[in-house]
Design a protein around this motif. Structure first.
Motif, PDB file in Angstrom:
ATOM      1  N   PRO A  96     103.414  34.546  37.314  1.00  0.00           N
ATOM      2  CA  PRO A  96     103.666  34.830  35.899  1.00  0.00           C
ATOM      3  C   PRO A  96     104.253  36.214  35.645  1.00  0.00           C
ATOM      4  O   PRO A  96     104.860  36.456  34.603  1.00  0.00           O
ATOM      5  CB  PRO A  96     102.268  34.708  35.259  1.00  0.00           C
ATOM      6  N   LYS A 136     111.906  31.944  30.379  1.00  0.00           N
ATOM      7  CA  LYS A 136     110.826  32.921  30.203  1.00  0.00           C
ATOM      8  C   LYS A 136     111.202  33.974  29.168  1.00  0.00           C
ATOM      9  O   LYS A 136     110.397  34.343  28.303  1.00  0.00           O
ATOM     10  CB  LYS A 136     110.500  33.584  31.544  1.00  0.00           C
ATOM     11  N   GLU A 180     109.353  34.638  25.603  1.00  0.00           N
ATOM     12  CA  GLU A 180     108.726  35.937  25.341  1.00  0.00           C
ATOM     13  C   GLU A 180     109.173  36.523  24.004  1.00  0.00           C
ATOM     14  O   GLU A 180     108.379  37.153  23.302  1.00  0.00           O
ATOM     15  CB  GLU A 180     109.094  36.926  26.452  1.00  0.00           C
ATOM     16  N   LYS A 217     106.192  25.190  35.759  1.00  0.00           N
ATOM     17  CA  LYS A 217     104.874  25.437  36.349  1.00  0.00           C
ATOM     18  C   LYS A 217     104.983  25.740  37.835  1.00  0.00           C
ATOM     19  O   LYS A 217     104.216  26.548  38.379  1.00  0.00           O
ATOM     20  CB  LYS A 217     103.959  24.230  36.124  1.00  0.00           C
ATOM     21  N   VAL A 262     106.338  29.478  37.857  1.00  0.00           N
ATOM     22  CA  VAL A 262     105.629  30.486  37.059  1.00  0.00           C
ATOM     23  C   VAL A 262     104.109  30.380  37.202  1.00  0.00           C
ATOM     24  O   VAL A 262     103.389  31.347  36.973  1.00  0.00           O
ATOM     25  CB  VAL A 262     106.036  30.391  35.574  1.00  0.00           C
ATOM     26  N   MET A 294     102.161  28.414  35.437  1.00  0.00           N
ATOM     27  CA  MET A 294     101.547  27.957  34.190  1.00  0.00           C
ATOM     28  C   MET A 294     102.583  27.178  33.409  1.00  0.00           C
ATOM     29  O   MET A 294     103.772  27.198  33.744  1.00  0.00           O
ATOM     30  CB  MET A 294     101.016  29.146  33.366  1.00  0.00           C
ATOM     31  N   GLU A 309     101.657  27.722  27.779  1.00  0.00           N
ATOM     32  CA  GLU A 309     100.702  28.744  28.221  1.00  0.00           C
ATOM     33  C   GLU A 309     101.388  30.095  28.381  1.00  0.00           C
ATOM     34  O   GLU A 309     100.832  31.137  28.001  1.00  0.00           O
ATOM     35  CB  GLU A 309     100.056  28.315  29.544  1.00  0.00           C
ATOM     36  N   TYR A 310     102.602  30.073  28.919  1.00  0.00           N
ATOM     37  CA  TYR A 310     103.340  31.325  29.119  1.00  0.00           C
ATOM     38  C   TYR A 310     103.684  31.966  27.781  1.00  0.00           C
ATOM     39  O   TYR A 310     103.499  33.165  27.585  1.00  0.00           O
ATOM     40  CB  TYR A 310     104.616  31.052  29.917  1.00  0.00           C
ATOM     41  N   ARG A 311     104.184  31.169  26.844  1.00  0.00           N
ATOM     42  CA  ARG A 311     104.547  31.715  25.541  1.00  0.00           C
ATOM     43  C   ARG A 311     103.323  32.256  24.809  1.00  0.00           C
ATOM     44  O   ARG A 311     103.373  33.328  24.190  1.00  0.00           O
ATOM     45  CB  ARG A 311     105.232  30.652  24.681  1.00  0.00           C
ATOM     46  N   ARG A 314     100.750  33.528  26.068  1.00  0.00           N
ATOM     47  CA  ARG A 314     100.296  34.763  26.693  1.00  0.00           C
ATOM     48  C   ARG A 314     101.196  35.945  26.340  1.00  0.00           C
ATOM     49  O   ARG A 314     100.713  37.054  26.120  1.00  0.00           O
ATOM     50  CB  ARG A 314     100.234  34.604  28.221  1.00  0.00           C
ATOM     51  N   TYR A 315     102.510  35.721  26.309  1.00  0.00           N
ATOM     52  CA  TYR A 315     103.436  36.843  26.188  1.00  0.00           C
ATOM     53  C   TYR A 315     104.152  36.949  24.836  1.00  0.00           C
ATOM     54  O   TYR A 315     104.845  37.942  24.596  1.00  0.00           O
ATOM     55  CB  TYR A 315     104.486  36.767  27.310  1.00  0.00           C
TER      56      TYR A 315
END
Length: 323
Positions: free
Chosen positions: A201, A272, A276, A302, A305, A307, A311-313, A315-316
């Motif tokens: 990640p 990504k 973000e 996944k 990364v 995830m 989940e990535y969005r 988080r960031y």
């Protein structure tokens, strides 16, 4: 008691790696029913001052005074790996001897370059900072780099991913030497996520471009400027004037990725950045970077990364609305 030898090398290195390691092993000694570790900082001189840093480190003993140890821990060392090894040449036979005599070796972050310079990682699975992965592969092609891993283990050699990932390596070693219960206690005390296994990640894919293959560089540039479009390997081959079989072999040798992997990693890196910074839905981002199949996009994201896109969005990108 298990003897832990923390190396304070000559030149620039991470004092944080060294001191927090000492602290955590000492914490276990103070909180276990009885002390488990004999901890010492060793080096080539009685006092080491990493270049460019404000602090100096006093060693407990010199390397030649230590005939036996159970664990050797090498912090992140900075600068040209060849120069680092040259400055610490006297350490090399000592580390090799301890390993041959049964000691475990552990390196933190780019400290893996130190072990790689000695040939100790040839044929072994290992980790280092994701940002140094391309240079590591170029310098030590015989090593099996797991650039997504937080911690790798192979034949009594333990390596960790980038920066503060070394804390996960310490927890890993504590579990091995002192048991799961002690490791969980230490993880809670130092607030370390004990289950974190991937540095994916945090990674930013840039593509290995230090090679000298002009046709492969041209292909990389083509992929990076046309990744939203649909094209075949044959079309890339036509673009650069090479046959498919030889081109695929040269591309893999030069970039450490197949053509398909390279394209997917470029697309995922673009996704990504959009996740973000933007307010687009995951579906919109998927189409923007060249995917039309939701499952394929999710699975590929996944894979690289660690995830899902949502989940990535989450988080960031705190401004995004979950869909």
């Amino acid at each position: 008691m298990k003897r832990i030898s923390l190396i304070a090398p000559e030149g620039e290195f991470s004092i944080v790696n060294l001191d927090l390691s000492r602290q955590m092993f000492q914490w276990v000694n103070e909180n276990a029913p009885s002390p488990i570790f004999d901890i010492e900082i060793i080096g080539l001189s009685h006092e080491v001052k990493p270049s460019g840093q404000l602090y100096s480190v006093k060693t407990d003993r010199l390397v030649h005074e230590v005939s036996h140890t159970d664990v050797v821990i090498i912090p992140a060392t900075f600068g040209n790996p060849e120069e680092v090894i040259k400055m610490n040449q006297e350490l090399v036979p000592w580390v090799m001897k301890q390993y041959d005599n049964g000691a475990d070796l552990a390196s933190m972050c780019v400290g893996a370059f130190f072990l790689g310079s000695m040939g100790l990682l040839d044929g072994k699975r290992c980790s280092t900072h994701w940002g140094a992965a391309n240079d590591f592969r170029r310098l030590y092609p015989k090593a099996i780099l797991e650039d997504e891993r937080i911690v790798s283990e192979s034949d009594r050699i333990y390596t960790s991913g980038g920066a503060l990932a070394f804390t996960n390596l310490l927890i890993y070693l504590l579990e091995r030497y002192a048991g799961r219960e002690i490791a969980i206690m230490a993880a809670k005390a130092y607030m370390i996520d004990i289950d974190r296994a991937s540095q994916s990640p945090f990674a930013v894919f840039t593509g290995l471009k230090t090679h000298q293959d002009k046709e492969v560089l041209k292909a990389q540039e083509f992929i990076e400027s046309h990744f939203q479009e649909k094209f075949t390997v044959e079309e890339i081959c036509e673009e650069i004037g090479l046959g498919r079989r030889s081109f695929e072999r040269r591309f893999k040798n030069s970039t450490a990725n197949t053509i398909f992997e390279y394209l997917q990693r470029v697309r995922i890196e673009a996704a990504k950045k959009e996740l973000e910074n933007g307010m687009k839905t995951v579906s919109q981002v998927m189409y923007d970077v060249g995917y039309s199949d939701t499952k394929a996009f999710r699975d590929m994201f996944k894979r690289w990364v660690g995830m899902t896109p949502i989940e990535y969005r989450n988080r960031y990108n705190k401004e995004a609305v979950t869909v």
